[in-house]
Write a protein that holds these residues in place. Structure first.
Motif, short mmCIF file in Angstrom:
data_model
loop_
_atom_site.label_atom_id
_atom_site.label_comp_id
_atom_site.label_asym_id
_atom_site.label_seq_id
_atom_site.Cartn_x
_atom_site.Cartn_y
_atom_site.Cartn_z
N LEU A 1 13.46 -3.53 -7.03
CA LEU A 1 12.45 -3.30 -8.06
C LEU A 1 11.09 -3.73 -7.53
N LEU A 2 10.13 -2.83 -7.57
CA LEU A 2 8.76 -3.12 -7.14
C LEU A 2 7.92 -3.43 -8.38
N ARG A 3 7.55 -4.67 -8.54
CA ARG A 3 6.80 -5.08 -9.73
C ARG A 3 5.31 -4.78 -9.60
N ARG A 4 4.81 -4.76 -8.39
CA ARG A 4 3.39 -4.49 -8.15
C ARG A 4 3.25 -3.59 -6.94
N LEU A 5 2.16 -2.87 -6.85
CA LEU A 5 1.92 -2.05 -5.67
C LEU A 5 1.79 -2.92 -4.42
N GLU A 6 1.26 -4.12 -4.60
CA GLU A 6 1.15 -5.04 -3.47
C GLU A 6 2.52 -5.37 -2.88
N ASP A 7 3.56 -5.39 -3.74
CA ASP A 7 4.92 -5.62 -3.24
C ASP A 7 5.34 -4.51 -2.28
N PHE A 8 5.01 -3.29 -2.65
CA PHE A 8 5.37 -2.17 -1.80
C PHE A 8 4.61 -2.21 -0.47
N ASN B 1 -8.05 12.95 -12.69
CA ASN B 1 -8.18 14.01 -11.69
C ASN B 1 -9.13 13.62 -10.55
N LEU B 2 -10.17 12.87 -10.86
CA LEU B 2 -11.06 12.40 -9.79
C LEU B 2 -10.32 11.45 -8.85
N ILE B 3 -9.53 10.55 -9.42
CA ILE B 3 -8.76 9.60 -8.59
C ILE B 3 -7.71 10.36 -7.79
N ARG B 4 -7.07 11.32 -8.42
CA ARG B 4 -6.06 12.13 -7.73
C ARG B 4 -6.67 12.86 -6.53
N GLN B 5 -7.86 13.41 -6.71
CA GLN B 5 -8.53 14.10 -5.61
C GLN B 5 -8.78 13.15 -4.44
N LYS B 6 -9.21 11.93 -4.74
CA LYS B 6 -9.45 10.94 -3.68
C LYS B 6 -8.17 10.64 -2.91
N LEU B 7 -7.07 10.49 -3.63
CA LEU B 7 -5.79 10.19 -2.99
C LEU B 7 -5.34 11.35 -2.09
N ILE B 8 -5.47 12.56 -2.57
CA ILE B 8 -5.04 13.73 -1.79
C ILE B 8 -5.87 13.88 -0.52
N LYS C 1 9.54 8.03 15.92
CA LYS C 1 10.79 7.41 15.48
C LYS C 1 10.46 6.38 14.40
N SER C 2 10.11 6.88 13.25
CA SER C 2 9.70 6.02 12.14
C SER C 2 10.64 6.21 10.96
N ARG C 3 10.53 5.35 10.01
CA ARG C 3 11.38 5.45 8.82
C ARG C 3 11.01 6.67 8.00
N LYS C 4 11.99 7.16 7.27
CA LYS C 4 11.80 8.37 6.46
C LYS C 4 11.90 8.01 4.98
N TYR C 5 10.95 8.51 4.21
CA TYR C 5 10.88 8.24 2.78
C TYR C 5 10.94 9.55 2.00
N LEU C 6 11.61 9.50 0.87
CA LEU C 6 11.65 10.62 -0.07
C LEU C 6 11.05 10.14 -1.38
N LEU C 7 9.98 10.78 -1.84
CA LEU C 7 9.27 10.36 -3.05
C LEU C 7 9.33 11.47 -4.09
N TYR C 8 9.59 11.07 -5.34
CA TYR C 8 9.61 12.06 -6.42
C TYR C 8 9.46 11.34 -7.76
N LEU D 1 2.61 7.17 -7.37
CA LEU D 1 3.43 7.79 -6.33
C LEU D 1 2.55 8.34 -5.20
N LEU D 2 1.41 8.92 -5.55
CA LEU D 2 0.49 9.43 -4.53
C LEU D 2 -0.05 8.29 -3.66
N PHE D 3 -0.34 7.15 -4.28
CA PHE D 3 -0.80 6.02 -3.48
C PHE D 3 0.28 5.57 -2.51
N CYS D 4 1.53 5.52 -2.98
CA CYS D 4 2.63 5.15 -2.09
C CYS D 4 2.75 6.15 -0.94
N TYR D 5 2.58 7.43 -1.24
CA TYR D 5 2.59 8.48 -0.22
C TYR D 5 1.54 8.17 0.85
#
Length: 302
Positions: A280-287, A155-162, A175-182, A193-197
């Motif tokens: 397939l994203l093997r690491r967050l660094e890949d994303f 929850n502490l990490i989640r708060q930081k991300l938000i 005019k940027s790319r559009k992403y849908l996350l779920y 997922l929050l980090f990707c957001y």
């Protein structure tokens, strides 16, 4: 209080189980309990001590000197090391582990603020926070870490991300790319997922974030309205390979007009056949690397 096996201590501290047994006999600073079958069990105090010993040893302290220090002296020496501007990522991961064990929010805040100041929010997440989460993830799965400790640090990490996400702004006119996350139904762990957001928004791309435990029909209806360029999801919860394969086949078919970005334990640990429009994203660094590519041409065709 949590209980850990000697293998848990080895995994978290990097000190071999054989070495721990020798230290237990020679220096008498570990006092594990025993099960009915004589298997060692360690508590939070033991784990805290071994993490501190590991950090001090990595910074030039000899085990014979550490054995002669009391708890206050060890704690002070560890704080001096982790507070240094030149403190390494491994030391910060150790410090986060100690903050989790002690439920020490003040310590967590200091670790995060120091690292964010030194290297920025994104690199702190990539170099410190997510390696820490991976390191203790096995303990969460086996139940060695208590639910209170897990919820506390998550929850502490989640708060930081938000807060970081709220600090970014993207105009609907961009005019940027559009992403849908779920996350699919049954998936509740949303830190990745929050980090990707955050990473998407910080680069001025548009995002629709649906969050956890989303039924597929709801994703479909959002997809039809939003018409995203990319659909990103993470599949972690233990399902059969057949069910996971069926699900990714289904979303590959339903979201043909978008590029699928897929990750999660179930995809990384099983030999699954990906839909033609999936990566397939093997690491967050890949994303992060994918996001960094600015070419108008699809990153999956380059």
């Amino acid at each position: 209080m949590s209980h850990y096996s000697i293998k848990d201590l080895e995994h978290l501290s990097g000190i071999k189980a054989h070495t721990l047994r020798i230290w237990e006999q020679r220096y008498n600073f570990l006092h594990p309990k025993r099960t009915d079958t004589n298997i060692r069990l360690y508590d939070d105090d033991d784990l805290r001590l071994i993490l501190n010993v590991s950090l001090l040893r990595d910074n030039g302290y000899k085990i014979s000197k550490i054995a002669g220090m009391d708890a206050k002296q060890i704690g002070e020496a560890v704080r001096q090391i982790t507070d240094q501007q030149t403190s390494h990522h491994n030391e910060q991961i150790h410090a986060l582990s100690l903050a989790m064990i002690d439920l020490d929010e003040e310590r967590f805040e200091k670790i995060m603020s120091t690292n964010i100041l030194q290297q920025g929010f994104e690199q702190t997440m990539l170099q410190v926070v997510f390696p820490f989460l991976r390191k203790i993830g096995v303990l969460w799965q086996t139940g060695s870490v208590s639910p209170a400790q897990e919820h506390f640090i998550s929850n502490l990490i989640r708060q930081k991300l938000i807060v970081a996400i709220d600090g970014t702004y993207v105009s609907s006119k961009d005019k940027s790319r559009k992403y849908l996350l779920y996350l699919p139904e049954g998936e509740l762990h949303e830190l990745t997922l929050l980090f990707c957001y955050y990473a998407i928004k910080s680069r001025k791309n548009r995002v629709i974030y649906l969050g956890q435990n989303v039924p597929l029909p709801d994703v479909e209806s959002t997809y039809q309205i939003y018409n995203p360029d990319y659909v990103l999801t993470v599949i972690t919860t233990n399902k059969s390979v057949a069910k996971t394969q069926k699900y990714i086949n289904m979303i590959g078919d339903k979201f043909k007009g978008a590029q699928l970005l897929l990750s999660g334990y179930q995809l990384l640990s099983n030999d699954l056949k990906l839909p033609p429009n999936a990566t397939l994203l093997r690491r967050l660094e890949d994303f992060v690397s994918l996001l960094a590519q600015r070419s108008e041409k699809s990153i999956f065709q380059e």
